[in-house]
Design a protein around this motif. Sequence first.
Motif, short mmCIF file in Angstrom:
data_model
loop_
_atom_site.label_atom_id
_atom_site.label_comp_id
_atom_site.label_asym_id
_atom_site.label_seq_id
_atom_site.Cartn_x
_atom_site.Cartn_y
_atom_site.Cartn_z
N ASN A 179 0.83 -1.21 0.00
CA ASN A 179 0.00 0.00 0.00
C ASN A 179 0.86 1.26 0.00
OD1 ASN A 179 -2.43 -1.35 -0.09
ND2 ASN A 179 -2.70 -1.36 2.13
N PHE A 185 0.78 4.11 -2.80
CA PHE A 185 0.55 5.51 -2.40
C PHE A 185 1.63 6.42 -2.98
CE2 PHE A 185 1.46 8.91 0.66
CZ PHE A 185 0.27 9.59 0.61
N GLN A 230 1.07 6.92 -6.64
CA GLN A 230 -0.02 7.83 -6.93
C GLN A 230 0.42 9.28 -6.77
OE1 GLN A 230 -3.36 6.65 -4.50
NE2 GLN A 230 -3.75 4.84 -5.73
N SER A 256 -8.87 5.28 -9.79
CA SER A 256 -8.27 4.39 -8.78
C SER A 256 -6.75 4.48 -8.77
CB SER A 256 -8.71 2.94 -9.03
OG SER A 256 -8.27 2.50 -10.30
N GLU A 299 -6.48 7.97 -6.61
CA GLU A 299 -7.47 8.34 -5.60
C GLU A 299 -6.89 8.46 -4.20
OE1 GLU A 299 -12.13 7.34 -4.87
OE2 GLU A 299 -10.84 5.72 -5.59
N GLN A 300 -6.13 7.48 -3.76
CA GLN A 300 -5.59 7.50 -2.40
C GLN A 300 -4.62 8.66 -2.21
OE1 GLN A 300 -3.47 3.91 -1.44
NE2 GLN A 300 -3.26 4.43 0.73
#
Length: 134
Positions: free
Chosen positions: A3, A7, A10, A54, A57-58
């Motif tokens: 994750n 992140f 992104q 997606s 988004e985070q």
Amino acid sequence: MKNGIIFIGQIFILWVINEISYFIVNFFSIPMPGNVLGMMILFLLLITNVIKLSWIEQGAAFLNKHLAFFFVPIAVGLMTYGGLIAESGWSLAAVLFGSSILGLAVTGGITQILAKKANSKEKGESKHERHHII
């Protein structure tokens, strides 16, 4: 761990779009802030599905959540203009207040005009439809 890497990826995508937009603005001498062009580019990439929501988004949610933090440098920078603000503060406040009121009045007026036109158009179509039914 996975994750965290996603992140960072992104945030990296958003950063690259921002850097590209600043490059475009500087290279072509476009009279527009680079971050505004970056938002337009991001919007176009999202609506054309070149970038999926997606994918960012985070990272975007994180940046949005901590948006106030990004205004700290601006607020600190304003402190260097303390003399100017003390000298011309009332004039600046009057211009800001006046332009806000003017903007609200113009926007409200245009909205009311468009709403009246839409209502009259709907009423005209309703009467027209009734005429054909009878």
